[in-house]
Design a protein around this motif. Structure first.
Motif, short mmCIF file in Angstrom:
data_model
loop_
_atom_site.label_atom_id
_atom_site.label_comp_id
_atom_site.label_asym_id
_atom_site.label_seq_id
_atom_site.Cartn_x
_atom_site.Cartn_y
_atom_site.Cartn_z
N HIS A 63 0.84 -1.21 0.00
CA HIS A 63 0.00 0.00 0.00
C HIS A 63 0.88 1.25 0.00
O HIS A 63 0.61 2.22 -0.71
CB HIS A 63 -0.91 -0.02 1.22
CG HIS A 63 -1.81 1.18 1.34
ND1 HIS A 63 -1.35 2.42 1.68
CD2 HIS A 63 -3.14 1.32 1.13
CE1 HIS A 63 -2.37 3.28 1.68
NE2 HIS A 63 -3.46 2.64 1.34
N THR A 64 1.93 1.22 0.81
CA THR A 64 2.83 2.37 0.87
C THR A 64 4.26 1.85 0.79
O THR A 64 4.60 0.89 1.48
CB THR A 64 2.66 3.13 2.20
OG1 THR A 64 1.28 3.45 2.35
CG2 THR A 64 3.47 4.41 2.20
N GLU A 257 7.02 13.25 1.22
CA GLU A 257 6.69 13.67 2.57
C GLU A 257 7.94 14.27 3.17
O GLU A 257 8.95 13.58 3.35
CB GLU A 257 6.16 12.49 3.37
CG GLU A 257 4.85 12.00 2.77
CD GLU A 257 4.00 11.14 3.68
OE1 GLU A 257 4.54 10.54 4.62
OE2 GLU A 257 2.77 11.06 3.42
N ILE A 266 7.40 8.53 -1.41
CA ILE A 266 6.66 7.28 -1.27
C ILE A 266 5.72 7.08 -2.45
O ILE A 266 5.28 8.05 -3.08
CB ILE A 266 5.84 7.22 0.04
CG1 ILE A 266 4.85 8.39 0.11
CG2 ILE A 266 6.71 7.19 1.26
CD1 ILE A 266 3.78 8.21 1.16
N SER A 268 2.09 5.12 -3.12
CA SER A 268 1.03 4.44 -2.41
C SER A 268 -0.12 4.17 -3.36
O SER A 268 -0.23 4.78 -4.42
CB SER A 268 0.56 5.28 -1.22
OG SER A 268 0.37 6.60 -1.62
N LEU A 276 -9.79 12.52 -6.74
CA LEU A 276 -8.48 13.14 -6.97
C LEU A 276 -7.69 12.45 -8.08
O LEU A 276 -6.73 13.00 -8.61
CB LEU A 276 -7.68 13.08 -5.66
CG LEU A 276 -6.77 14.25 -5.33
CD1 LEU A 276 -7.54 15.54 -5.31
CD2 LEU A 276 -6.10 14.03 -3.98
N ILE B 224 -7.90 0.74 6.01
CA ILE B 224 -7.07 0.73 4.80
C ILE B 224 -7.20 2.04 4.01
O ILE B 224 -6.76 2.14 2.88
CB ILE B 224 -7.40 -0.48 3.88
CG1 ILE B 224 -8.89 -0.50 3.50
CG2 ILE B 224 -7.01 -1.79 4.55
CD1 ILE B 224 -9.25 -1.48 2.41
N ARG B 225 -7.86 3.01 4.61
CA ARG B 225 -8.01 4.34 3.99
C ARG B 225 -8.71 4.27 2.63
O ARG B 225 -8.32 4.95 1.69
CB ARG B 225 -6.64 5.01 3.83
CG ARG B 225 -5.90 5.24 5.13
CD ARG B 225 -6.23 6.57 5.78
NE ARG B 225 -5.77 7.73 5.08
CZ ARG B 225 -4.53 8.22 5.15
NH1 ARG B 225 -3.63 7.61 5.91
NH2 ARG B 225 -4.20 9.31 4.53
N GLU B 244 -7.99 15.26 1.12
CA GLU B 244 -7.69 15.36 -0.31
C GLU B 244 -7.15 16.73 -0.70
O GLU B 244 -6.87 16.99 -1.87
CB GLU B 244 -8.95 15.03 -1.13
CG GLU B 244 -8.96 13.58 -1.56
CD GLU B 244 -10.27 12.89 -1.31
OE1 GLU B 244 -11.30 13.57 -1.26
OE2 GLU B 244 -10.25 11.65 -1.14
N GLN B 249 -1.06 20.23 2.48
CA GLN B 249 -1.45 18.83 2.68
C GLN B 249 -1.55 18.59 4.18
O GLN B 249 -0.57 18.75 4.91
CB GLN B 249 -0.40 17.92 2.05
CG GLN B 249 -0.86 16.49 2.00
CD GLN B 249 0.21 15.54 1.46
OE1 GLN B 249 1.30 15.96 1.11
NE2 GLN B 249 -0.12 14.28 1.43
N GLY B 252 -0.64 12.77 5.41
CA GLY B 252 0.07 11.98 4.41
C GLY B 252 -0.88 10.98 3.78
O GLY B 252 -1.87 10.59 4.40
N ILE B 253 -0.57 10.54 2.56
CA ILE B 253 -1.48 9.62 1.90
C ILE B 253 -1.09 8.16 2.13
O ILE B 253 -1.77 7.26 1.68
CB ILE B 253 -1.60 9.89 0.38
CG1 ILE B 253 -0.24 9.75 -0.31
CG2 ILE B 253 -2.19 11.25 0.13
CD1 ILE B 253 -0.33 9.76 -1.82
N GLY B 254 0.01 7.96 2.81
CA GLY B 254 0.51 6.59 3.00
C GLY B 254 -0.16 5.86 4.14
O GLY B 254 -1.21 6.27 4.64
N GLU B 255 0.48 4.77 4.55
CA GLU B 255 -0.11 3.87 5.55
C GLU B 255 0.34 4.20 6.97
O GLU B 255 0.10 3.42 7.88
CB GLU B 255 0.30 2.43 5.23
CG GLU B 255 -0.84 1.56 4.78
CD GLU B 255 -0.37 0.14 4.54
OE1 GLU B 255 0.85 -0.10 4.46
OE2 GLU B 255 -1.23 -0.74 4.44
N ASP B 259 -1.26 9.04 10.31
CA ASP B 259 -2.07 9.67 9.26
C ASP B 259 -3.50 9.10 9.27
O ASP B 259 -4.47 9.84 9.15
CB ASP B 259 -1.44 9.47 7.88
CG ASP B 259 -0.20 10.33 7.70
OD1 ASP B 259 -0.18 11.45 8.25
OD2 ASP B 259 0.74 9.89 7.02
#
Lengths: 340, 336
Positions: A63-64, A257, A266, A268, A276, B224-225, B244, B249, B252-255, B259
């Motif tokens: 996922h990331t 980041e 990263i 993801s 988006l 899991i977002r 979004e 920002q 963060g968009i990661g895991e 976040d």
């Protein structure tokens, strides 16, 4: 290649033994979900599962994932690469549909024009052990419509098939054979093989859900603007469940980041269902509504992937069918397209 | 419920024929066993598809907001004299009407833009709970009959009592009948068990800070977002969610666990006085995150501090949306 027999209750022990030396991913029960997770001392593999909640694609395509790191110093930027750091790993007990998804993902991430070193390093260092579906896990399974079979070695290095009292162990590739020492000494006879072939035929017949997946490509070629596309998306919530659960969905986003002078790049998971997705810097989005997003998802799986790689990007696991919160059923979409 | 279904179809057909509404948002039979799914009906003959049963899960107020917003956007460049009004018909039970009230109180649309077809509700089946009830087996076919859910599963035939697989929010629902409506189908359903509403929360409140934090982080680890919770929520209608936004920002968009926690915490705080306990976020979550525990805690606080139950009446304004200079207790600002 060689074939052996192991006792059915020996499977968990073998996985745990492997985990002593290798990084083993196996189905693990977490509350009400079965997920592929690293096998550690404090968890038990759970092989009596139908299929895992989410697809095991995250083993190769997490996922990331960190792509690189950088630091701003008085002498300029210092970069460090994060790729090719994969440990030797085993993916133990995946269903044949999911193993099939790796073959499909390889076509994209490991192709002549473009090689994705992050994916490839993990894929090459991982041995895939498939656990055949001797009976279809779900009534919504439709693997046979998309070039799959419930008892199939496609994408696997080792295939395990439950033949009643034992598992038949088939070493498919030389990578799989390297793990042969874990699977005892009992050689399989032709009786076991015949039994397995019978089971395979029965299992294939038991898949009742069928879709005309191969028939729709020429229809999709001509129907980009068909009003049919107005009929799918109305109830879609625009969440990412279908794409995140899907074994073959592979779209990703890359972002930086930054904290102080240190940055991490990263990548993801992204989802074509998100507003988006494909939004441009100007603010314009060529796929402005859920209608265009659903057309993209359908086209990508049943047309674009066929155009590019001559394969349908769906393995028939039915996860999107079962997980969609509002019951948007890809089987019905394909069925409806075939009638256009 | 069959009688209600027949009446519902008749009423829906009449509304479309008489052009009282442009579209009716309701439920139809799903493609999987024991499911119903949202549908949009624009032709009187299609009203035959409509169903009303214990499988109708989603809060349809979400779609009312979506359709009205879409329509308003499409009218932006139309001359004032050519502007068209669109009236949305919606099949609404208690919690759906609560969400509609919140939309109306928050001035998202006018009361005349929505036609509320009220239906009585005795709760819906918890889709994930029923899978647990049959031991994780595949449900091949199912039906609800006389308080029993009868199923054909991959492990043979199974029967469970309807009340045992009722969704948690329905079990203790206080407003299972529509609060506002333009037409009411059938007679009101008997009360559920609202006295037990905060039992889980009280137990949770009794735990230590460490235990509560441990529970929160454990639940958030499952996330899991995919944002299904936000997308299904009628109260989550921001044109662009803060997760979004990219300049700046916020998350963060990661895991990264922090976040995910920030996303969920922010969503929870945005639900103060706005969560109607419809259970949509919980039913859509693919990973089974227990969001309700936290939402109910906020709901309980909101009731105890401000006497407000979200969307329970048109007059009872949400606490964050009203200002009462004579009665607001603001001591906490000076004496924390």
């Amino acid at each position: 290649m060689e074939k052996r027999l192991i006792k059915k209750d020996a499977l968990a022990g073998i996985a745990k033994k492997m985990a002593e030396k290798l990084h083993v991913w196996a189905p693990v029960k977490k509350e009400d979900n079965v997920l592929f997770a690293p096998l550690k001392k404090d968890n038990e593999p759970f092989f009596a599962y139908l299929n895992s909640k989410n697809a095991p694609k995250n083993v190769f395509f997490p996922h990331t994932e960190t792509m690189m790191k950088y630091t701003r110093t008085p002498n300029g930027m210092v970069f460090s690469s994060e790729e090719n750091k994969a440990d030797e790993a085993v993916l133990f007990g995946v269903r044949p549909c999911d193993a099939h998804s790796f073959v499909l993902l390889d076509k994209l991430f490991d192709q002549e024009k473009y090689k994705d070193s992050y994916y490839i390093s993990k894929r090459q260092n991982t041995t895939v052990i498939s656990l055949a579906c001797v009976k279809p896990p779900y009534s919504s399974c439709f693997c046979t419509s998309v070039d799959g079979e419930p008892v199939s070695a496609d994408g696997a290095d080792i295939l395990l098939t439950d033949i009643g009292s034992d598992y038949l162990v088939e070493f498919i590739t030389s990578k799989g054979e390297k793990l042969a020492s874990y699977f005892g000494e009992t050689k399989a006879d032709t009786v076991a093989e015949t039994k397995k072939n019978e089971i395979a035929v029965k299992a294939k017949d038991a898949i009742k859900s069928k879709i005309p997946a191969h028939e729709i490509k020429p229809i999709l070629d001509k129907n980009f603007d068909n009003p049919f596309w107005n009929t799918i998306h109305g109830k879609c919530l625009a969440c990412g469940t279908c794409t995140y659960m899907c074994p073959t969905c592979h779209c990703f986003d890359i972002s930086d980041e930054v904290k102080g002078s240190d940055g991490v790049r990263i990548r993801s998971w992204d989802s074509c269902m998100f507003p988006l997705f494909t939004k441009e810097t100007s603010g314009h989005n060529p796929r402005s509504s859920q209608k265009e997003r659903w057309r993209q998802r359908t086209m990508h799986k049943f047309k674009y992937y066929v155009d590019m790689f001559n394969a349908i990007a769906c393995v028939g696991c039915g996860r999107c069918v079962m997980s969609c919160p509002v019951n948007i059923d890809i089987r019905k979409i394909v069925e409806d397209i075939s009638k256009l | 419920m069959e009688n209600i279904e027949t009446k519902l179809r008749e009423e829906a057909s009449r509304l479309l024929l008489e052009k009282k509404v442009d579209v009716i948002i309701g439920y139809e039979k799903g493609t999987l066993p024991l499911t119903a799914t949202p549908c949009f009906i624009t032709k009187p003959e299609d009203t035959e598809k409509l169903v009303w049963n214990n499988l109708c899960t989603q809060n349809l107020a979400k779609y009312v907001h979506d359709l009205i917003t879409q329509h308003k956007n499409s009218q932006k460049r139309v001359k004032p004299e050519d502007k068209k009004k669109k009236i949305i018909g919606v099949v609404a039970r208690g919690c759906t009407t609560r969400s509609l009230i919140i939309h109306l109180q928050e001035r998202q649309y006018g009361r005349d833009e929505v036609y509320i077809i009220g239906v009585p509700c005795d709760g819906y089946i918890d889709g994930k709970g029923i899978k647990v009830a049959v031991g994780g087996a595949d449900i091949v076919e199912g039906s609800i009959d006389g308080g029993q859910v009868k199923m054909q599963t991959s492990d043979g035939d199974k029967t469970v009592a309807f009340r045992d697989v009722l969704a948690d929010n329905c079990r203790t629902c206080r407003f299972n009948n529509p609060i506002i409506s333009d037409v009411m189908i059938g007679s009101p359903a008997p009360a559920m068990n609202p006295d037990a509403e905060y039992e889980d929360v009280k137990e949770f409140e009794g735990k230590s800070t460490e235990e509560r934090w441990a529970y929160f982080t454990k639940e958030m680890d499952k996330c899991i977002r995919c944002y299904a919770c936000r997308q299904a929520c009628p109260s989550c209608y921001c044109p662009t969610c803060f997760v979004e936004q990219s300049q700046p920002q916020w998350v963060g968009i990661g895991e990264d666990p922090s976040d995910t926690q920030v996303f969920q915490l922010m969503r929870l705080y945005h639900m103060v006085g706005r969560c109607v306990d419809c259970g949509s976020c919980i039913s859509v979550c693919p990973m089974g995150v227990d969001l309700r525990k936290f939402l109910k805690k906020i709901d309980k606080d909101c009731f105890e501090f401000f006497g407000n139950r979200a969307g329970s009446s048109m007059e009872d304004m949400p606490p964050l949306g009203k200002y009462d200079e004579h009665h607001d207790k603001q001591d906490f600002i000076f004496n924390p």
